[in-house]
Design a protein around this motif. Structure first.
Motif, mmCIF file in Angstrom:
data_model
loop_
_atom_site.group_PDB
_atom_site.id
_atom_site.type_symbol
_atom_site.label_atom_id
_atom_site.label_comp_id
_atom_site.label_asym_id
_atom_site.label_seq_id
_atom_site.Cartn_x
_atom_site.Cartn_y
_atom_site.Cartn_z
ATOM 1 N N VAL A 199 25.691 -12.350 3.567
ATOM 2 C CA VAL A 199 24.571 -13.238 4.144
ATOM 3 C C VAL A 199 24.923 -14.652 3.667
ATOM 4 O O VAL A 199 24.855 -14.803 2.245
ATOM 5 N N ARG A 200 24.951 -15.626 4.314
ATOM 6 C CA ARG A 200 25.139 -17.229 3.850
ATOM 7 C C ARG A 200 23.663 -17.709 3.954
ATOM 8 O O ARG A 200 23.081 -18.360 3.027
ATOM 9 N N ALA A 201 23.036 -17.434 5.067
ATOM 10 C CA ALA A 201 21.809 -18.026 5.182
ATOM 11 C C ALA A 201 20.904 -17.285 6.442
ATOM 12 O O ALA A 201 21.605 -16.693 7.172
ATOM 13 N N ALA A 202 19.646 -17.287 6.338
ATOM 14 C CA ALA A 202 18.687 -16.607 7.237
ATOM 15 C C ALA A 202 17.618 -17.431 7.333
ATOM 16 O O ALA A 202 16.968 -17.788 6.716
ATOM 17 N N ASN A 203 16.972 -17.053 8.719
ATOM 18 C CA ASN A 203 15.464 -17.703 8.856
ATOM 19 C C ASN A 203 14.342 -16.918 8.142
ATOM 20 O O ASN A 203 14.770 -15.878 7.698
ATOM 21 N N ARG A 204 13.298 -17.193 8.291
ATOM 22 C CA ARG A 204 12.315 -16.687 7.388
ATOM 23 C C ARG A 204 11.721 -15.355 7.868
ATOM 24 O O ARG A 204 11.706 -14.373 7.317
ATOM 25 N N VAL A 205 11.932 -15.140 9.125
ATOM 26 C CA VAL A 205 11.273 -14.094 9.904
ATOM 27 C C VAL A 205 12.160 -12.767 9.403
ATOM 28 O O VAL A 205 12.022 -11.697 9.253
ATOM 29 N N LEU A 206 13.659 -13.012 9.507
ATOM 30 C CA LEU A 206 14.721 -12.104 9.325
ATOM 31 C C LEU A 206 14.542 -11.703 7.835
ATOM 32 O O LEU A 206 14.740 -10.471 7.502
ATOM 33 N N ARG A 207 14.261 -12.630 6.866
ATOM 34 C CA ARG A 207 13.997 -12.405 5.521
ATOM 35 C C ARG A 207 12.830 -11.408 5.254
ATOM 36 O O ARG A 207 12.981 -10.383 4.549
ATOM 37 N N LEU A 208 11.679 -11.647 5.917
ATOM 38 C CA LEU A 208 10.414 -10.819 6.000
ATOM 39 C C LEU A 208 10.840 -9.578 6.348
ATOM 40 O O LEU A 208 10.274 -8.572 5.731
ATOM 41 N N ARG A 209 11.338 -9.588 7.638
ATOM 42 C CA ARG A 209 11.609 -7.818 8.263
ATOM 43 C C ARG A 209 12.690 -7.250 7.009
ATOM 44 O O ARG A 209 12.464 -6.067 7.114
ATOM 45 N N ALA A 210 13.539 -7.768 6.620
ATOM 46 C CA ALA A 210 14.720 -7.051 5.973
ATOM 47 C C ALA A 210 14.440 -6.850 4.296
ATOM 48 O O ALA A 210 14.798 -5.744 4.054
ATOM 49 N N MET A 211 13.661 -7.480 3.978
ATOM 50 C CA MET A 211 13.447 -7.507 2.469
ATOM 51 C C MET A 211 11.860 -7.693 2.163
ATOM 52 O O MET A 211 11.365 -7.303 0.944
ATOM 53 N N GLY A 212 11.001 -7.902 3.110
ATOM 54 C CA GLY A 212 9.620 -7.739 2.875
ATOM 55 C C GLY A 212 9.028 -8.961 2.290
ATOM 56 O O GLY A 212 7.669 -8.921 1.964
ATOM 57 N N GLN A 213 9.615 -9.963 2.092
ATOM 58 C CA GLN A 213 9.177 -11.274 1.625
ATOM 59 C C GLN A 213 10.097 -12.320 2.413
ATOM 60 O O GLN A 213 11.112 -12.251 2.737
ATOM 61 N N ALA A 214 8.975 -13.491 2.921
ATOM 62 C CA ALA A 214 9.662 -14.493 3.595
ATOM 63 C C ALA A 214 10.539 -15.395 2.781
ATOM 64 O O ALA A 214 11.328 -16.111 3.347
ATOM 65 N N ASP A 215 10.214 -15.466 1.507
ATOM 66 C CA ASP A 215 11.166 -16.514 0.676
ATOM 67 C C ASP A 215 12.038 -15.581 -0.277
ATOM 68 O O ASP A 215 12.658 -16.005 -1.286
ATOM 69 N N ALA A 216 12.376 -14.354 0.058
ATOM 70 C CA ALA A 216 13.272 -13.375 -0.873
ATOM 71 C C ALA A 216 14.807 -14.099 -0.875
ATOM 72 O O ALA A 216 15.240 -14.505 0.241
ATOM 73 N N ALA A 217 15.261 -13.927 -1.978
ATOM 74 C CA ALA A 217 16.671 -14.289 -1.811
ATOM 75 C C ALA A 217 17.557 -13.390 -1.141
ATOM 76 O O ALA A 217 17.870 -12.328 -1.796
ATOM 77 N N ILE A 218 18.050 -13.786 -0.053
ATOM 78 C CA ILE A 218 19.030 -12.851 0.780
ATOM 79 C C ILE A 218 20.448 -13.198 0.751
ATOM 80 O O ILE A 218 21.367 -12.370 1.039
ATOM 81 N N GLU A 219 20.655 -14.428 0.099
ATOM 82 C CA GLU A 219 22.108 -15.078 0.211
ATOM 83 C C GLU A 219 23.091 -14.172 -0.720
ATOM 84 O O GLU A 219 22.752 -13.596 -1.688
ATOM 85 N N GLY A 220 24.290 -13.757 -0.137
ATOM 86 C CA GLY A 220 25.230 -13.078 -0.949
ATOM 87 C C GLY A 220 25.067 -11.409 -0.717
ATOM 88 O O GLY A 220 26.058 -10.909 -1.106
ATOM 89 N N ARG A 221 24.029 -10.866 -0.191
ATOM 90 C CA ARG A 221 23.731 -9.526 0.185
ATOM 91 C C ARG A 221 24.750 -8.855 1.382
ATOM 92 O O ARG A 221 24.787 -9.961 2.473
ATOM 93 N N ASP A 222 25.079 -7.591 1.473
ATOM 94 C CA ASP A 222 25.852 -7.363 2.515
ATOM 95 C C ASP A 222 24.925 -7.009 3.662
ATOM 96 O O ASP A 222 23.674 -6.296 3.591
ATOM 97 N N PHE A 223 25.118 -7.750 4.761
ATOM 98 C CA PHE A 223 24.095 -7.707 6.016
ATOM 99 C C PHE A 223 23.851 -6.338 6.422
ATOM 100 O O PHE A 223 23.124 -6.050 6.915
ATOM 101 N N ALA A 224 24.959 -5.732 6.527
ATOM 102 C CA ALA A 224 24.819 -4.144 7.156
ATOM 103 C C ALA A 224 24.007 -3.323 6.493
ATOM 104 O O ALA A 224 23.660 -2.286 7.022
ATOM 105 N N ARG A 225 23.857 -3.456 5.215
ATOM 106 C CA ARG A 225 22.898 -2.551 4.580
ATOM 107 C C ARG A 225 21.568 -2.682 4.939
ATOM 108 O O ARG A 225 20.508 -1.835 4.310
ATOM 109 N N PHE A 226 21.082 -3.853 5.557
ATOM 110 C CA PHE A 226 19.723 -3.863 5.851
ATOM 111 C C PHE A 226 19.370 -3.239 7.300
ATOM 112 O O PHE A 226 18.364 -3.006 7.553
ATOM 113 N N LEU A 227 20.720 -2.802 7.638
ATOM 114 C CA LEU A 227 20.478 -1.999 9.251
ATOM 115 C C LEU A 227 20.783 -0.630 8.961
ATOM 116 O O LEU A 227 21.586 -0.160 8.126
#
Length: 792
Positions: free
Chosen positions: A207-235
């Motif tokens: 992940v390079r960047a994501a909007n707030r709702v994706l951060r919220l659904r994928a990590m539980g927090q709208a402002d969570a640091a998602i950059e650099g994580r493997d996107f496939a692991r969220f699905l």
């Protein structure tokens, strides 16, 4: 005739003229009253009128002084330019740069004046034409390529004296870097309000960047640091083939994944969108019965993944799988068995049949790809459910670079082991040759050139010297020979050896020498480096004559400089980053078979006919280069000759003062007197050395190892010289010498060994110590002994 403007009555010059005229009238009146002669008074008045008129005419004819040019304040323009994200520059009618922003300076690495920019000359000429059109029409546009990116150029005329140049990244440049702040900002929030979760990913799926709702659904927090994580692991995919967030589990809404095309560039980031959809029980099928989001997810995975149906046919494969399997352009393979060698087809087909029938566990198996039969790779197979026709998942890790690195490491380990073996063999041969050469010398002392045995002894000695040369080549390969490094330039070495090369190559082979610029100095043994060039040239000559006995070919020798930045761009796992001076030798010969490339530097390996090569030429080259701190690579492009590239690190340290070599001892000076203690574990070498030294007038005491020598010294007087082998059983030479020096600190020492001096330097680095390499002759032993005694 142009009319003059009336004088200004308020100007100082006009006032001065009126005053002068009034003074003239007053002077005329006084003259008339005093003299009573009106003619004289009239003359005074006329003179005043003429002078006043001349003053007025001169004033009117003189040009008015120029007003100072107003100073233009460019601070506002500079502030506006700095606030723009595009590169901006302003030029005047004279072609001078008035102002430019930092984006312009960064884009062109300085402040060049458009249209004279650091771009292709043809593009610069086209840009000049566009600028002239802007002067004429008020504005103009163009597009050019700079730094691998397309730029949109807009030129606008400001007033009559200025041009504003704007350079902006073209809309099709495909850089998603500018999208990252948008997705994480207001644009991403607007997409979220429409129910769209969006992210930009690297080509590897992170992940390079994501909007707030994706951060919220994928990590539980709208402002969570998602950059650099493997996107496939969220699905995750459930048993029905529906895609969900891993964090939400089976209770979460099913998702539809869309890949948004942003750029056609291979290395461009990916933009993906996730949409909530109603659960229908079965995923929508596109093409085959594999769902679109599963295809998209498989395509995003950074490792090779393929889907196979129950009939054993490929349904889908991602780009990583295509690269790892070495699938060339053209029709894709129909079955997985088409990718492997014939021996592995049956085992792979059986495994796919087993997992398509419902096997629950995954398994790994080793196969060999048809394109790389010498490199086994691992396939992981697992059964798939709920994916329509797809019944088996096959994963294959891309092993191109990793496999190449493994081969290089294995080759380096093998060469190191062979080098150690070669060094040990050379040491043992040196002991044997020392005895043979020594006995030949002793026999020659008893035979004159007219004797019948004299020629036979000379022949034995000559063959022994040839064998000694072979052992030196083995020591060179094992990096155990003695080098005399100096700071030198590669072009100078090539110049020194060019005449010799011309004679070696013959008339049918042309020598082409090319030297680059800025080549740094290297530190190496000049004689050994010349040997490298000669060995490569001789091999190239033989290869070219084998290809074309009558026509010969061309041998090209190049020298060039490679900077650390260029090495970094090469991304080679073996070559460390640094500045190098490069020597490249290429020919137009038969080339090297691909199966022999990994073996050409091994001792005694040769592609020549039996009896036409020892197989030590390239191994000697390899050893010299490695012992000099360099790297050598061999290439043989299909249909072309061989190319050898040698990288030697640039030497930047100051040259240390070279100690003058010891003065050679003349033959007449080899006779001497005194007691010599000789310590040597090889009986044949000890016997030859003892006889040789005795014939020179010395009294010789012998010992077979270090402990025996110490016992002997305990019961005898101080010797005049100690001659000892270095590597011996029980107690080696350096250890013995330290014990002897404790009793006789000033005793001179002469070490001898079949190993190279450089290899032993750390252990024999003692005061008043000389070194004699094996094999040696009787004369060389006598001269070394005499020299060691003279330094006492």
């Amino acid at each position: 005739m142009a009319s003059l403007a009336p004088p200004d009555p308020q100007s100082p010059a006009t006032r001065a003229t009126l005053i002068a005229g009034g003074a003239g009238v007053l002077a005329a009146l006084v003259v008339f009253l005093v003299l009573g002669d009106w003619r004289v008074a009239a003359a005074f008045l006329a003179t005043a009128i003429v002078l006043g008129g001349a003053a007025l005419a001169f004033r009117a004819a003189r040009p008015a002084p120029l007003a100072p040019a107003p100073t233009i304040d460019w601070s506002v323009a500079n502030a506006l330019a700095a606030a723009s994200a595009d590169a901006l520059a302003v030029t005047d009618r004279d072609g001078k740069l008035v102002c430019a922003n930092r984006a312009y300076e960064k884009l062109f690495e300085g402040l060049p004046i458009p249209p004279n920019l650091p771009i292709d000359p043809a593009a610069a000429a086209a840009l000049g034409t566009t600028g002239r059109a802007a002067w004429r029409d008020g504005e103009s546009e163009a597009t050019l390529t700079h730094g691998g990116a397309a730029l949109d150029i807009g030129i606008v005329r400001a007033g009559d004296d200025m041009l504003v140049w704007r350079f902006a990244r073209a809309a099709d440049a495909g850089s998603a870097v500018d999208l990252d702040p948008l997705l994480g900002g207001k644009v991403g929030d607007r997409l979220a309000s429409a129910g769209i979760m969006v992210a930009s990913l690297t080509p590897q799926g992170r992940v390079r960047a994501a909007n707030r709702v994706l951060r919220l659904r994928a990590m539980g927090q709208a402002d969570a640091a998602i950059e650099g994580r493997d996107f496939a692991r969220f699905l995750t995919t459930d048993s029905s083939g529906l895609l969900r967030f891993e964090r939400e589990g089976a209770a979460g809404n099913p998702l539809r994944l869309l890949q948004v095309p942003v750029s056609a560039q291979d290395d461009a980031p990916l933009v993906v969108a996730l949409l909530d959809e109603e659960e229908s029980g079965l995923p929508a099928a596109i093409g085959s019965n594999v769902t679109a989001h599963v295809r998209a997810l498989v395509s995003l995975l950074p490792f090779g993944m393929a889907l196979v149906d129950r009939e054993g046919r490929f349904v889908h494969m991602n780009d990583a799988f295509v690269r790892a399997a070495g699938i060339a352009a053209g029709p894709p393979p129909l079955y997985p068995g088409d990718l492997v060698v014939r021996e592995d087809k049956g085992a792979l087909a059986d495994a796919i049949r087993r997992f398509s029938g419902g096997a629950a566990h995954s398994a790994d198996m080793q196969v060999r790809l048809a394109g790389r039969p010498d490199e086994p790779i691992a396939l992981t197979l697992a059964g798939a459910r709920g994916l329509g026709e797809a019944a088996v998942l096959i994963s294959l890790k891309e092993t191109g670079q990793e496999g190449e690195l493994k081969r290089q490491v294995a080759q380096a380990i093998k060469m190191q082991a062979v080098g150690q073996l070669a060094g040990g063999v050379a040491h043992d041969f040196n002991n044997i040759l020392t005895a043979i050469i020594g006995h030949c010398d002793l026999m020659l002392m008893r035979h004159s050139p007219g004797d019948s045995d004299y020629d036979d002894i000379q022949q034995v000695r000559a063959n022994s010297n040839r064998a000694a040369a072979l052992t030196r080549q083995l020591l060179a390969f094992s990096r155990q020979q003695t080098l005399r490094p100096q700071t030198l330039q590669l072009p100078d070495i090539i110049s020194e050896v060019s005449n010799l090369l011309t004679r070696l190559l013959g008339e049918t082979v042309r020598l082409d020498v090319k030297h680059g610029r800025g080549i740094g100095a290297v530190r190496a043994d000049p004689g050994q480096l010349e040997q490298v060039v000669v060995n490569l040239a001789v091999n190239a000559r033989d290869a070219m004559l084998a290809k074309n006995p009558n026509g010969g070919g061309t041998l090209t020798i190049e020298t060039l400089a490679i900077t650390a930045a260029e090495v970094r761009r090469m991304d080679d796992d073996v070559l460390p980053i640094g500045d190098y001076s490069v020597l490249r030798v290429s020919d137009t010969g038969t080339g090297i078979p691909i199966e022999a490339l990994s073996k050409i530097f091994e001792p005694f390996f040769t592609t020549k006919e039996i009896g036409k090569g020892t197989g030590l030429g390239l191994s000697t080259v390899y050893g010299i280069v490695k012992q000099s701190g360099g790297y050598i690579f061999a290439e043989s492009p299909p249909g072309q000759g061989a190319v050898f590239t040698i990288y030697l690190p640039v030497h930047t340290a100051t040259e240390a003062p070279v100690k003058p070599p010891p003065k050679p001892v003349r033959k007449a000076d080899t006779w001497g007197t005194g007691t010599i203690l000789l310590v040597e574990d090889e009986a044949m070498v000890r016997a030859v050395a003892e006889r040789a030294l005795t014939r020179q007038g010395y009294k010789v005491l012998t010992a077979e190892h270090g402990e025996a020598a110490l016992d002997l010294l305990a019961n005898c007087d101080r010797p005049d010289l100690l001659i000892s082998d270095v590597v011996m059983p029980m107690m080696d030479g350096p250890t013995m010498v330290r014990h002897v020096r404790a009793r006789y600190p000033d005793l001179p020492i002469l070490f001898m060994s079949g190993y190279a001096e450089e290899q032993l330097r750390r252990s024999i680095d003692l005061d008043n110590v000389a070194f004699l390499p094996k094999p040696f002759s009787v004369q060389q032993l006598a001269e070394a002994a005499r020299a060691a005694l003279l330094t006492d």
